[in-house]
Motif scaffolding. Structure first.
Motif: not given
Length: 73
Positions: A4-13, A39-45
Motif C-alpha cells: 500500500q505504501a509503494l502504491k501510494a508513492k507510485a500514485t504520487g509520482f 516504485t509500484a509493485p509489478s502486479i499493480d493494475e
C-alpha cells in the motif's frame, strides 16, 4: 502494508507526471512515470496507466519534433 505504501508513492509520482504533462514538460513527465513504474509493485493494475501515460509523452515528443523539422524546411 508495504504494498500500500509503494502504491501510494507510485500514485504520487503519477500525479507529478500528470502535472508535468499538462505543462508540456514531457521529459520531466517521462521521469515521473518511470519512477512510478519502478516504485509500484509489478502486479499493480495501475502499471498499465503509467506505461500509457509515458507512451503518450514519447508520442507527443515525436509529433512535435517532426512538426518543428517541417517548419524549418
Amino acid at each position: 502494508m508495504l504494498t500500500q505504501a509503494l502504491k501510494a508513492k507510485a500514485t504520487g509520482f503519477r500525479k507529478k507526471g500528470n502535472d508535468a504533462y499538462k505543462a508540456r514538460k514531457f521529459d520531466e513527465a517521462i521521469d515521473y512515470y518511470s519512477k512510478a513504474l519502478n516504485t509500484a509493485p509489478s502486479i499493480d493494475e495501475d502499471c498499465a496507466v503509467f506505461y500509457c501515460n509515458r507512451a503518450a509523452c514519447y508520442l507527443f515528443q515525436v509529433c512535435v519534433g517532426s512538426h518543428r523539422m517541417r517548419c524549418k524546411q
